[in-house]
Design a protein around this motif. Structure first.
Motif, mmCIF file in Angstrom:
data_model
loop_
_atom_site.group_PDB
_atom_site.id
_atom_site.type_symbol
_atom_site.label_atom_id
_atom_site.label_comp_id
_atom_site.label_asym_id
_atom_site.label_seq_id
_atom_site.Cartn_x
_atom_site.Cartn_y
_atom_site.Cartn_z
ATOM 1 N N GLU A 269 3.612 -5.536 -3.617
ATOM 2 C CA GLU A 269 2.855 -4.273 -3.644
ATOM 3 C C GLU A 269 2.868 -3.602 -2.258
ATOM 4 N N SER A 270 2.687 -4.402 -1.225
ATOM 5 C CA SER A 270 2.645 -3.848 0.127
ATOM 6 C C SER A 270 4.009 -3.293 0.541
ATOM 7 N N CYS A 271 5.072 -4.029 0.210
ATOM 8 C CA CYS A 271 6.409 -3.541 0.584
ATOM 9 C C CYS A 271 6.738 -2.247 -0.157
ATOM 10 N N VAL A 272 6.311 -2.145 -1.425
ATOM 11 C CA VAL A 272 6.544 -0.907 -2.193
ATOM 12 C C VAL A 272 5.797 0.252 -1.517
ATOM 13 N N ALA A 273 4.559 -0.013 -1.102
ATOM 14 C CA ALA A 273 3.749 1.050 -0.488
ATOM 15 C C ALA A 273 4.362 1.534 0.823
ATOM 16 N N HIS A 274 5.192 0.698 1.454
ATOM 17 C CA HIS A 274 5.778 1.069 2.754
ATOM 18 C C HIS A 274 7.242 1.487 2.654
ATOM 19 N N GLU A 275 7.789 1.542 1.444
ATOM 20 C CA GLU A 275 9.235 1.788 1.303
ATOM 21 C C GLU A 275 9.546 3.287 1.348
ATOM 22 N N ALA A 280 7.421 8.604 -3.661
ATOM 23 C CA ALA A 280 5.998 8.636 -3.293
ATOM 24 C C ALA A 280 5.807 8.566 -1.780
ATOM 25 N N ASN A 281 6.821 8.040 -1.070
ATOM 26 C CA ASN A 281 6.706 7.917 0.388
ATOM 27 C C ASN A 281 7.668 8.866 1.106
ATOM 28 N N GLN A 289 5.914 3.158 -10.857
ATOM 29 C CA GLN A 289 4.789 4.083 -10.986
ATOM 30 C C GLN A 289 3.453 3.358 -11.105
ATOM 31 N N SER A 291 0.857 -0.038 -10.373
ATOM 32 C CA SER A 291 0.596 -1.146 -9.459
ATOM 33 C C SER A 291 1.082 -2.455 -10.100
#
Ligand code: URA
Ligand code: ZN
Length: 382
Positions: A269-275, A280-281, A289, A291
């Motif tokens: 989850e964290s790596c997706v949020a930072h990719e 989204a980023n 899409q 969590s």
């Protein structure tokens, strides 16, 4: 007071028709029958992992022995009685039908699925089996064209004892994130068919330092690490490619408590949020899409085949509730190694022990994991 049901949802068989099929082959996967001159009275050898087929060893000592526990329904029932298991949901063991040529895959899948359904019907209708119940996960002809796979998914709904399907991680050959699987996922969703996802291929020997290193500890590295990591990678790829976004109704039961997914979900989850690649980023690729926790809590069940309390606690935590974890044994793999034919199996004792240890005072949680969840999720008529 009647004992609560104990349902084993992770328990394999190679029905006699499948043993015959493997015995007719001489490349992996195959069963080798040693001649009396090689090793008198020895069991045939099951050579199913690529690393089993080591040409420096005689075939009579490659792989592992495959005795009648793999194919005998009487032995399955004897195992159930010995361990207080009231119901088993049997599944074909790896590598299923992955290796069949496309022309024969559908017919073979139909035969094996009919055999499994008939054996369960015969068992459940017989007064002499002391109330022990059998159900099955069917197998799919994954090497066949997608329309054949879909037709077998639909046909399985007419087999009353088949409660889902078992499959490996390769899909049609390119993994479970292959867009070509969309029709199969749609059929699984629209028929509400639960998929029991089980590893077989592990990791390449090079991940462990090469074949010589692997050979020094036999099956330990491929089974203890290769199997769970294979499952973890397969489900992570599904998640990252949006399979659960496109097919929000899919229901997967993951073998071995989801490999290492419960432990790594937060990191994923964290790596997706930072990719930065993901839209989204600010990137240009569609990322997942939902969590990963939402997927774990709505699309995924985990078995409790993890052999210890820390792993089981992680599985329950990641699944979001004690309602999504189910007892299993992996029988007939991991038999006792001594001569005592009546010995309890360590695999069963350690998995049951972990459940007891996690819930010393909570009979309701134990009852759910040991059988209640399987009865509810699979709709078992006990
Ligand atoms: N080894 C296998 O090949 N399959 C299992 O399911 C367990 C151990
Ligand atoms: Zn298994």
């Amino acid at each position: 007071m009647p004992q609560p049901a104990v349902v084993d949802i992770h328990t394999h068989m190679y029905p006699p028709s499948y043993i015959k099929l493997l015995s007719s082959r001489s490349t992996v996967p195959y069963i080798y029958h040693p001649t009396p001159a090689e090793t008198p009275d020895s069991d045939p050898r099951l050579i199913i992992l690529a690393s089993d087929d080591d040409p420096s060893r005689p075939k009579s000592s490659r792989g592992r022995p495959v005795d009648s526990t793999y194919s005998s329904f009487d032995q399955k029932r004897a195992f159930m009685r010995r361990h207080g298991i009231s119901c088993s949901v049997i599944s074909l063991a790896n590598p299923w039908l992955d290796f069949l040529d496309p022309d024969s895959a559908l017919k073979t899948a139909q035969e094996i699925n009919n055999d499994l359904d008939a054996a369960c019907a015969e068992n459940n209708g017989s007064a002499s089996h002391e109330g022990l119940k059998l159900f099955a996960f069917g197998c799919l002809p994954l090497s066949a064209p997608a329309r054949d796979i879909v037709s077998e998914i639909q046909r399985l709904k007419s087999l009353g004892h088949v409660k889902g399907v078992i499959m490996g991680t390769t899909g049609l050959g390119n993994g479970l994130d292959d867009p070509a699987l969309d029709d199969v996922y749609s059929a699984l969703s629209s028929t509400a068919t639960l998929v029991f996802l089980h590893p077989h291929y592990g990791l390449p020997d090079s991940a462990f330092g090469g074949p010589e290193v692997v050979a020094k500890s036999g099956h330990v590295l491929p089974l203890a690490l290769g199997f769970p990591l294979e499952t973890t990678i397969a489900v992570s790829r599904m998640y990252l490619s949006g399979v659960f976004d496109r097919h929000p109704q899919l229901q997967f039961l993951l073998a071995h408590s989801g490999g290492t997914l419960p432990f790594l979900a937060g990191r994923i989850e964290s790596c997706v949020a930072h990719e930065r690649e993901f839209i989204a980023n600010g990137g240009h690729r569609q990322g997942p899409q939902r969590s990963i926790w939402d997927v774990l809590h709505t699309n995924i069940y985990l078995d409790a085949v993890i052999y210890g309390q820390p792993g089981l606690k992680a599985a329950i935590e990641a699944a979001g509730s004690v309602d999504r974890v189910m007892f299993g044994t992996d029988h007939p793999f991991f038999p006792p190694l001594g001569d005592d034919k009546e010995a309890k199996w360590l695999s069963v004792e350690s998995n049951k022990g972990a459940i007891d240890g996690c819930f010393p005072e909570d009979e309701d949680a134990k009852r759910k994991i040991l059988g209640g969840n399987a009865i509810r999720v699979l709709g078992l008529d006990l």
